[in-house]
Design a protein around this motif. Structure first.
Motif, mmCIF file in Angstrom:
data_model
loop_
_atom_site.group_PDB
_atom_site.id
_atom_site.type_symbol
_atom_site.label_atom_id
_atom_site.label_comp_id
_atom_site.label_asym_id
_atom_site.label_seq_id
_atom_site.Cartn_x
_atom_site.Cartn_y
_atom_site.Cartn_z
ATOM 1 N N ALA A 1 -2.469 5.405 -8.645
ATOM 2 C CA ALA A 1 -1.265 5.372 -7.811
ATOM 3 C C ALA A 1 -1.688 5.169 -6.366
ATOM 4 C CB ALA A 1 -0.474 6.673 -7.951
ATOM 5 N N VAL A 2 -1.071 4.201 -5.702
ATOM 6 C CA VAL A 2 -1.391 3.896 -4.305
ATOM 7 C C VAL A 2 -0.253 4.442 -3.446
ATOM 8 C CG1 VAL A 2 -1.992 2.087 -2.658
ATOM 9 C CG2 VAL A 2 -2.553 1.794 -5.086
ATOM 10 N N LYS B 1 -0.623 -0.356 2.007
ATOM 11 C CA LYS B 1 -0.425 0.199 0.665
ATOM 12 C C LYS B 1 -0.168 -0.904 -0.367
ATOM 13 C CE LYS B 1 3.462 2.203 0.166
ATOM 14 N NZ LYS B 1 4.058 1.146 -0.690
ATOM 15 N N THR B 2 0.835 -1.735 -0.106
ATOM 16 C CA THR B 2 1.142 -2.808 -1.055
ATOM 17 C C THR B 2 0.021 -3.838 -1.099
ATOM 18 O OG1 THR B 2 3.528 -2.493 -0.803
ATOM 19 C CG2 THR B 2 2.789 -4.635 -1.616
ATOM 20 N N THR B 3 -0.587 -4.139 0.040
ATOM 21 C CA THR B 3 -1.726 -5.064 0.070
ATOM 22 C C THR B 3 -2.860 -4.542 -0.802
ATOM 23 O OG1 THR B 3 -1.169 -5.818 2.298
ATOM 24 C CG2 THR B 3 -3.429 -6.177 1.571
ATOM 25 N N THR B 4 -3.090 -3.226 -0.745
ATOM 26 C CA THR B 4 -4.143 -2.623 -1.558
ATOM 27 C C THR B 4 -3.793 -2.679 -3.039
ATOM 28 O OG1 THR B 4 -4.920 -1.190 0.223
ATOM 29 C CG2 THR B 4 -5.338 -0.450 -2.030
ATOM 30 N N ALA B 5 -2.550 -2.335 -3.397
ATOM 31 C CA ALA B 5 -2.137 -2.411 -4.801
ATOM 32 C C ALA B 5 -2.253 -3.838 -5.322
ATOM 33 C CB ALA B 5 -0.707 -1.890 -4.949
ATOM 34 N N LEU B 6 -1.751 -4.791 -4.545
ATOM 35 C CA LEU B 6 -1.774 -6.204 -4.932
ATOM 36 C C LEU B 6 -3.189 -6.688 -5.213
ATOM 37 C CD1 LEU B 6 -0.496 -9.123 -4.991
ATOM 38 C CD2 LEU B 6 -0.939 -9.187 -2.519
ATOM 39 N N PRO C 1 -4.207 -6.177 -16.138
ATOM 40 C CA PRO C 1 -3.701 -4.886 -15.682
ATOM 41 C C PRO C 1 -2.175 -4.869 -15.610
ATOM 42 C CG PRO C 1 -4.456 -6.156 -13.816
ATOM 43 C CD PRO C 1 -4.788 -6.965 -15.036
ATOM 44 N N LEU C 2 -1.634 -3.670 -15.577
ATOM 45 C CA LEU C 2 -0.187 -3.479 -15.463
ATOM 46 C C LEU C 2 0.142 -2.983 -14.067
ATOM 47 C CD1 LEU C 2 2.696 -3.208 -16.656
ATOM 48 C CD2 LEU C 2 2.045 -0.900 -17.401
ATOM 49 N N ALA C 3 1.043 -3.673 -13.381
ATOM 50 C CA ALA C 3 1.532 -3.261 -12.065
ATOM 51 C C ALA C 3 2.912 -2.647 -12.219
ATOM 52 C CB ALA C 3 1.604 -4.461 -11.123
ATOM 53 N N ILE C 4 3.114 -1.498 -11.598
ATOM 54 C CA ILE C 4 4.430 -0.869 -11.592
ATOM 55 C C ILE C 4 4.858 -0.714 -10.141
ATOM 56 C CG2 ILE C 4 5.778 1.165 -12.217
ATOM 57 C CD1 ILE C 4 3.949 1.575 -14.561
ATOM 58 N N ASP C 5 5.939 -1.379 -9.779
ATOM 59 C CA ASP C 5 6.435 -1.367 -8.406
ATOM 60 C C ASP C 5 7.516 -0.298 -8.286
ATOM 61 O OD1 ASP C 5 7.180 -1.870 -5.831
ATOM 62 O OD2 ASP C 5 7.560 -4.007 -6.104
ATOM 63 N N GLY D 1 -4.405 -1.465 -20.748
ATOM 64 C CA GLY D 1 -5.407 -1.640 -19.700
ATOM 65 C C GLY D 1 -5.145 -0.758 -18.504
ATOM 66 N N THR D 2 -5.758 -1.128 -17.383
ATOM 67 C CA THR D 2 -5.607 -0.370 -16.148
ATOM 68 C C THR D 2 -4.197 -0.549 -15.590
ATOM 69 O OG1 THR D 2 -7.951 -0.720 -15.663
ATOM 70 C CG2 THR D 2 -6.552 0.011 -13.832
ATOM 71 N N VAL D 3 -3.646 0.548 -15.053
ATOM 72 C CA VAL D 3 -2.317 0.544 -14.451
ATOM 73 C C VAL D 3 -2.465 0.843 -12.963
ATOM 74 C CG1 VAL D 3 -0.010 1.581 -14.456
ATOM 75 C CG2 VAL D 3 -1.310 1.390 -16.603
ATOM 76 N N VAL D 4 -1.794 0.078 -12.117
ATOM 77 C CA VAL D 4 -1.755 0.353 -10.680
ATOM 78 C C VAL D 4 -0.288 0.486 -10.282
ATOM 79 C CG1 VAL D 4 -2.316 -0.449 -8.354
ATOM 80 C CG2 VAL D 4 -3.915 -0.877 -10.248
ATOM 81 N N ILE D 5 0.043 1.624 -9.661
ATOM 82 C CA ILE D 5 1.415 1.919 -9.254
ATOM 83 C C ILE D 5 1.509 1.811 -7.742
ATOM 84 C CG2 ILE D 5 3.283 3.621 -9.325
ATOM 85 C CD1 ILE D 5 1.702 4.996 -11.635
ATOM 86 N N ASP D 6 2.422 0.969 -7.272
ATOM 87 C CA ASP D 6 2.687 0.857 -5.834
ATOM 88 C C ASP D 6 3.862 1.781 -5.510
ATOM 89 O OD1 ASP D 6 2.566 0.020 -3.204
ATOM 90 O OD2 ASP D 6 3.777 -1.769 -3.545
ATOM 91 N N CYS D 7 3.593 2.831 -4.754
ATOM 92 C CA CYS D 7 4.616 3.832 -4.452
ATOM 93 C C CYS D 7 5.349 3.478 -3.160
ATOM 94 C CB CYS D 7 3.979 5.212 -4.288
ATOM 95 S SG CYS D 7 3.071 5.782 -5.736
ATOM 96 N N CYS D 8 6.529 4.061 -3.004
ATOM 97 C CA CYS D 8 7.221 3.947 -1.724
ATOM 98 C C CYS D 8 6.608 4.950 -0.750
ATOM 99 C CB CYS D 8 8.723 4.200 -1.890
ATOM 100 S SG CYS D 8 9.123 5.843 -2.481
ATOM 101 N N ALA D 9 7.032 4.910 0.498
ATOM 102 C CA ALA D 9 6.429 5.752 1.537
ATOM 103 C C ALA D 9 7.165 7.082 1.718
ATOM 104 C CB ALA D 9 6.394 4.995 2.857
ATOM 105 N N LEU D 10 7.760 7.584 0.633
ATOM 106 C CA LEU D 10 8.449 8.866 0.674
ATOM 107 C C LEU D 10 7.963 9.734 -0.480
ATOM 108 C CD1 LEU D 10 12.123 7.609 1.227
ATOM 109 C CD2 LEU D 10 10.642 8.638 2.958
ATOM 110 N N LEU D 11 7.920 11.040 -0.262
ATOM 111 C CA LEU D 11 7.584 11.952 -1.352
ATOM 112 C C LEU D 11 8.887 12.274 -2.084
ATOM 113 C CD1 LEU D 11 5.266 13.444 -2.690
ATOM 114 C CD2 LEU D 11 5.759 15.404 -1.219
ATOM 115 N N ASN D 12 9.297 11.353 -2.959
ATOM 116 C CA ASN D 12 10.565 11.485 -3.658
ATOM 117 C C ASN D 12 10.328 11.482 -5.163
ATOM 118 O OD1 ASN D 12 9.941 8.822 -4.185
ATOM 119 N ND2 ASN D 12 11.648 7.962 -3.032
ATOM 120 N N VAL D 13 11.387 11.320 -5.943
ATOM 121 C CA VAL D 13 11.237 11.379 -7.394
ATOM 122 C C VAL D 13 10.337 10.263 -7.910
ATOM 123 C CG1 VAL D 13 13.325 9.999 -7.854
ATOM 124 C CG2 VAL D 13 12.515 11.646 -9.557
#
Length: 254
Positions: A5-6, A15-20, A33-37, A118-130
């Motif tokens: 998780a990024v 953050k998104t540049t790193t996930a990408l 890999p699997l990307a989850i936005d 395979g490997t999963v990379v999650i691009d998170c938003c910039a809030l500590l939310n759900v």
């Protein structure tokens, strides 16, 4: 399967540049890999060329209607499988709340047989939310980009405090790595941030790889390409290859 998780609570840190480009680096090695936005702004989805018309065709469908992740996933030009975002993700806090059952939803979905081989990379938003809580509870490793400025480092410290506060619920210390982005050795601030990071964070959790300031890396999202497709010989491509190499031993047991 390893899940990264990024996340950082400050925007503009890469953050998104790193996930990408971490996803693209994995794809370069023959893995899919699997990307989850999970960012309602959907910048990662946009760069990968996803233009979903309806919220039900995105991660919203997974959270609101229990649509399996593989039913909303699509193959991108980079060889990455993407579960795209939608602006309606911003409504999920109000609609779902933050009960333990809700924040475990992504973890359970990813661990369903065949969901993510395979490997999963999650691009998170910039809030500590759900959404970011779902990523935290699902991941094996939290990767926190820290751009070379004092506000980004202050935000990284807030992330550290939040992760530490969740330890009693997680029942473990979540593995994490802080990676310095937009690094420029000619700028005194870059060196100051390196020193301060070592003072306020655990040194063993700070990546040795630094993502250097680079024109090709900065311009690649504008042309909807990862840096490996846009400029494979650039410093950005080299740096994200090195970052993946550094993270692989951490993920070895995941």
């Amino acid at each position: 399967m390893a899940i990264i998780a990024v996340f950082n609570q400050k925007g503009g840190v890469g953050k998104t540049t790193t996930a990408l480009n971490l996803l693209a680096a994995i794809a370069q090695r023959g893995e899919r890999p699997l990307a989850i936005d999970l960012d309602p702004q959907g910048h990662l989805s946009h760069v990968f060329g996803a233009r979903p018309r309806h919220a039900e065709e995105t991660v919203c469908g997974f959270f609101l209607h229990q649509t399996p992740l593989d039913d909303i996933a699509q193959i991108t030009r980079s060889g990455v499988v993407l579960c795209p975002a939608h602006l309606d993700l911003a409504k999920l806090d109000a609609l779902l709340g933050k009960s333990l059952n809700v924040v475990l939803r992504l973890r359970q979905g990813l661990r369903r047989p065949g969901a993510a081989p395979g490997t999963v990379v999650i691009d998170c938003c910039a809030l500590l939310n759900v959404l970011s809580l779902n990523a935290i509870f699902a991941c094996d490793l939290m990767l926190i980009p820290v751009s070379c400025d004092y506000l980004a480092l202050a935000s990284a410290r807030e992330v550290e405090r939040a992760l530490n506060a969740l330890e009693p619920v997680l029942k473990r210390r979540l593995p994490r790595r802080y990676v310095l982005t937009r690094y420029d050795a000619r700028r005194k601030m870059s060196e100051d941030i390196i020193v301060q990071m070592a003072e306020v964070l655990r040194p063993e959790e700070i990546c040795g790889t630094r993502i250097r300031e680079n024109v090709k890396l900065a311009e690649s999202p504008a042309v909807e390409l990862d840096v490996f497709r846009h400029a494979p010989g650039s410093k950005g491509a080299l740096d994200y290859t090195a970052l993946l190499d550094e993270l692989l031993p951490v993920l070895g047991g995941a």
